[in-house]
Enzyme design. Sequence first.
Site, PDB file in Angstrom:
ATOM      1  N   ASP A  13      -6.926  10.985  10.021  1.00 57.07           N
ATOM      2  CA  ASP A  13      -8.059   9.798   9.492  1.00 57.07           C
ATOM      3  C   ASP A  13      -8.630   9.231  10.450  1.00 57.07           C
ATOM      4  O   ASP A  13      -9.352   8.342  10.347  1.00 57.07           O
ATOM      5  CB  ASP A  13      -7.233   8.766   8.502  1.00 57.07           C
ATOM      6  CG  ASP A  13      -5.772   8.410   9.505  1.00 57.07           C
ATOM      7  OD1 ASP A  13      -5.596   8.772  10.536  1.00 57.07           O
ATOM      8  OD2 ASP A  13      -5.145   7.667   8.483  1.00 57.07           O
ATOM      9  N   ASP A  51      -3.180   8.940  14.764  1.00 61.46           N
ATOM     10  CA  ASP A  51      -3.591   8.617  13.387  1.00 61.46           C
ATOM     11  C   ASP A  51      -4.461   7.138  13.800  1.00 61.46           C
ATOM     12  O   ASP A  51      -4.086   6.339  14.506  1.00 61.46           O
ATOM     13  CB  ASP A  51      -2.313   7.943  12.497  1.00 61.46           C
ATOM     14  CG  ASP A  51      -2.661   7.703  11.050  1.00 61.46           C
ATOM     15  OD1 ASP A  51      -2.444   8.614  10.146  1.00 61.46           O
ATOM     16  OD2 ASP A  51      -3.197   6.543  10.676  1.00 61.46           O
ATOM     17  N   HIS A  78       4.374   4.424   8.929  1.00 57.83           N
ATOM     18  CA  HIS A  78       4.265   2.931   8.556  1.00 57.83           C
ATOM     19  C   HIS A  78       5.659   2.427   8.150  1.00 57.83           C
ATOM     20  O   HIS A  78       5.874   1.343   7.909  1.00 57.83           O
ATOM     21  CB  HIS A  78       3.522   2.684   7.711  1.00 57.83           C
ATOM     22  CG  HIS A  78       2.100   2.738   7.947  1.00 57.83           C
ATOM     23  ND1 HIS A  78       1.294   2.372   9.095  1.00 57.83           N
ATOM     24  CD2 HIS A  78       0.919   3.568   7.419  1.00 57.83           C
ATOM     25  CE1 HIS A  78       0.252   2.898   9.097  1.00 57.83           C
ATOM     26  NE2 HIS A  78      -0.262   3.605   8.242  1.00 57.83           N
ATOM     27  N   HIS A 107      -4.251   4.454  11.895  1.00 61.42           N
ATOM     28  CA  HIS A 107      -3.682   3.184  11.597  1.00 61.42           C
ATOM     29  C   HIS A 107      -2.530   3.150  12.804  1.00 61.42           C
ATOM     30  O   HIS A 107      -2.145   3.916  13.159  1.00 61.42           O
ATOM     31  CB  HIS A 107      -2.945   3.325  10.313  1.00 61.42           C
ATOM     32  CG  HIS A 107      -4.015   3.488   9.082  1.00 61.42           C
ATOM     33  ND1 HIS A 107      -4.300   4.880   8.608  1.00 61.42           N
ATOM     34  CD2 HIS A 107      -4.826   2.700   8.319  1.00 61.42           C
ATOM     35  CE1 HIS A 107      -5.344   4.628   7.664  1.00 61.42           C
ATOM     36  NE2 HIS A 107      -5.473   3.515   7.347  1.00 61.42           N
ATOM     37  N   ASP A 148       0.790  -1.274   0.100  1.00 64.90           N
ATOM     38  CA  ASP A 148       0.053  -0.065  -0.093  1.00 64.90           C
ATOM     39  C   ASP A 148       0.842   1.447   0.019  1.00 64.90           C
ATOM     40  O   ASP A 148       0.796   2.037   0.767  1.00 64.90           O
ATOM     41  CB  ASP A 148      -0.852  -0.118   1.152  1.00 64.90           C
ATOM     42  CG  ASP A 148      -1.989  -1.052   0.995  1.00 64.90           C
ATOM     43  OD1 ASP A 148      -2.027  -1.831   0.188  1.00 64.90           O
ATOM     44  OD2 ASP A 148      -3.052  -0.921   2.060  1.00 64.90           O
ATOM     45  N   TYR A 193      -7.529  11.810   4.920  1.00 60.69           N
ATOM     46  CA  TYR A 193      -7.735  11.583   3.577  1.00 60.69           C
ATOM     47  C   TYR A 193      -9.337  12.235   3.182  1.00 60.69           C
ATOM     48  O   TYR A 193      -9.689  12.391   2.022  1.00 60.69           O
ATOM     49  CB  TYR A 193      -7.808  10.038   3.147  1.00 60.69           C
ATOM     50  CG  TYR A 193      -6.696   9.604   3.712  1.00 60.69           C
ATOM     51  CD1 TYR A 193      -5.297   9.935   2.865  1.00 60.69           C
ATOM     52  CD2 TYR A 193      -6.353   8.925   4.677  1.00 60.69           C
ATOM     53  CE1 TYR A 193      -4.147   9.563   3.339  1.00 60.69           C
ATOM     54  CE2 TYR A 193      -4.865   8.417   5.217  1.00 60.69           C
ATOM     55  CZ  TYR A 193      -3.859   8.613   4.452  1.00 60.69           C
ATOM     56  OH  TYR A 193      -2.829   8.275   4.882  1.00 60.69           O
TER      57      TYR A 193
HETATM   58  C1  X5A Z   1      -0.235   7.479   7.019  1.00 54.71           C
HETATM   59  C2  X5A Z   1      -1.466   6.676   6.634  1.00 54.71           C
HETATM   60  C3  X5A Z   1      -2.369   4.735   5.510  1.00 54.71           C
HETATM   61  C4  X5A Z   1      -2.089   3.500   4.645  1.00 54.71           C
HETATM   62  C5  X5A Z   1      -3.436   2.724   4.374  1.00 54.71           C
HETATM   63  C6  X5A Z   1      -3.315   1.562   3.485  1.00 54.71           C
HETATM   64  N1  X5A Z   1      -1.300   5.603   5.969  1.00 54.71           N
HETATM   65  N2  X5A Z   1      -4.371   0.947   3.261  1.00 54.71           N
HETATM   66  O1  X5A Z   1      -2.495   6.965   6.918  1.00 54.71           O
HETATM   67 ZN    ZN Z   2      -3.454   6.533   8.926  1.00 60.05          ZN
END
Ligand code: X5A
Ligand code: ZN
Length: 697
Positions: free
Chosen positions: A295, A174, A137, A176, A94, A335
């Site tokens: 997000d 965040d 990530h 994630h 990703d 996003y």
């Molecule tokens: C930085 C961040 C998200 C990646 C999502 C991939 N990355 N499915 O929010």
């Molecule tokens: Zn994220």
Amino acid sequence: MASGTALLYDEEMTRYKLLWVDPACKIEVPERLTVSWEALHNAGLSGRCIPLPVRQATEEEILLAHSQEYLEAVKKTPDMSLEELMTFTQQYGDVYFHPNIYHCAKLAVGASLQLVDAVMTGKVRNGLALVRPPGHHSQRSEASGFCVFNNVAIAALYAKKHFKIQRVLIVDWDIHHGQGLQYCFEEDPQVLYFSWHRYEHQRFWPNLRESDFDSVGKGMGAGFNINLPWNKARLMAPYFRGLLEHCDQKCLTWLLASLQVGMDSSDYLSVFFHVLLPVAYEFNPELILVSAGFDSAVGDPEGHMCATPEIFGHLTHLLMSLAGGRLCAVLEGGYNLTSLAQSVCQTVQTLLGDPPSRISGLSSPCESALESIQSVRAAHQQYWVCFKNADVSLWPDPGTKCSRLEGDTQAEEALKEGEMREIVWPEPPSRLAPPIRTGVTLPAGLEDDVLTSCFRVTGIPLTPNQVAKELWHPAVPELKDEKVLQSLGDILSLLKEIEKKEVRNGLAVVPNVSLAATFGVQHALTSLTDRVLLVFLGNEAPVELQEDGRVMLIQLCSTEPVETKSKFYVPICLKKSSSDVAGFLHAVLSLLLPLAYGYDPGMILAVMADCSLVGAVAWAQLIGLLQSFAQGHTLALIQGAEKEIIRVTAASLLGEPASTLGPLGPPLSENVKAVEKERQRLQTHWGLLQTTGEDHP
Ligand code: X5A
Ligand code: ZN
């Protein structure tokens, strides 16, 4: 003391994008930066910040967190053909590459380091770096999830190396899991990594076993990695399937909007009160880095959460009391362009010192959030004394904790397309700050450096009749005392300035604090608001409480208070509270803040009747934290003329970060018990007090 908020941005970081079709990556667009930047400009916020130049990170700096091989590989990407870029990209998950992304990634790291430099040298107090690509990530030898270099990891390592600091707190809000940050620091006790993330029992990206609450760090770093997974599954219940099959787009959107599908502000705040903040105070960081992904805000196509952008003003504010206010926020995800821009503005406006918006309608955290809170507290019980006395003996073991809900891929796909398009939420109200921050009324002879930055207010002495009228109460003995009548007149003019929105908050040093507090409460209820929170430090509670809920009284005292059943009267009896700072802090974080957020007062009266109850630094911390509420309308009343107390109160009201509380020992167990007793009594009325789910009491 350092002041000012830095803003780092360079348009160059908008100059890369996805060059082929990849549904997983199409949301990571250059506009993320331009809308954020423009929103800051339009709100008049960027003009109030200190612009700092962005620079490229050096190779040496990148190598703090990445391998030479990986750096060499990324270094070749600017010369690759489209085909080569696609092939190179495929080895990672990703993420996409572009001929200009290496340049941008160096700028993103460099911006983060510039920010750390400015904060650590005292050039500014705090700041935000608006960067692309994000970082959390990416791993030692791996790009992942739109991230190339780990901006925040490098920033933490750089801070340790160049400023010799021993405790860095990373808060990753965040949505994630920043697995790159976890891997980088899991054995490092000098870097405390906290992350909450959508997890859904490993069904959500990056689908890692090690993102769960039981990854607590390794070796020397055990206890310094804190994962709070969000497990609430959405729309997976079987009875939704039938519904979904017969749904058109409108109906789908309605369903999604009307069902609380993700976590909301109550869940986020609960985690701050009952997990992050207690540990953060105990850790006593010298610097805070925020992996500021948005997000996790409402409307985001990845997170699907329900917390409105205002929450980031509060999360930021709550962190600003730590580390002497040294806070560096670095953009990660986010996003939904509208939600992102609003959230960025909320964060920056708080960094600049404006009072956060009031948040009304907070309820309880959801069952799933409570389960996660309970699990992570239990998993960390052996590492942090703040969790030692917590009742977490019953916690679900990872295998049985929740029946795993079957994924319904068809529904998932149906929703992925236009689902977030029509999600709407009210635009955050503008956060007007009065032109004058702090008004003071003082007896003569109390001059001080800090107080010269305050606005002096003097009133006309009241007549006994006027006082009686304000108080709805005819016989008050002190009314013969001229000093008392003068001080009430002073308070009246101070409250009038606040009412006119000329002054945000105030401080009055008065001869009779009980009378002054009663007077202040009554006047505020008559002219300012319908809900006053009275935080009273002292043994004699000043106001007779009516049960109509117009006043909430939180009283910190040293003598056993009378038994109460009221949900608006919260007596907390603390023994040796001036030396048991940990016990005092426990009361503030686990009781006072959740109550105050639940109550949502329009005005705060913070009354120091007995200076022996709490030290100056702890009091200053409390005053700072209280400014989360009531749009910053705090009136502090102090009895007596203890210079240090007056000075730190004024400084806190002026927005200066309080000194740190220093290393905290274990709280006195009888104080923890006293707090827990009240928390138990009140948690059915005030849901933010809850720390355990129904099934696991
Ligand atoms: C930085 C961040 C998200 C990646 C999502 C991939 N990355 N499915 O929010
Ligand atoms: Zn994220």
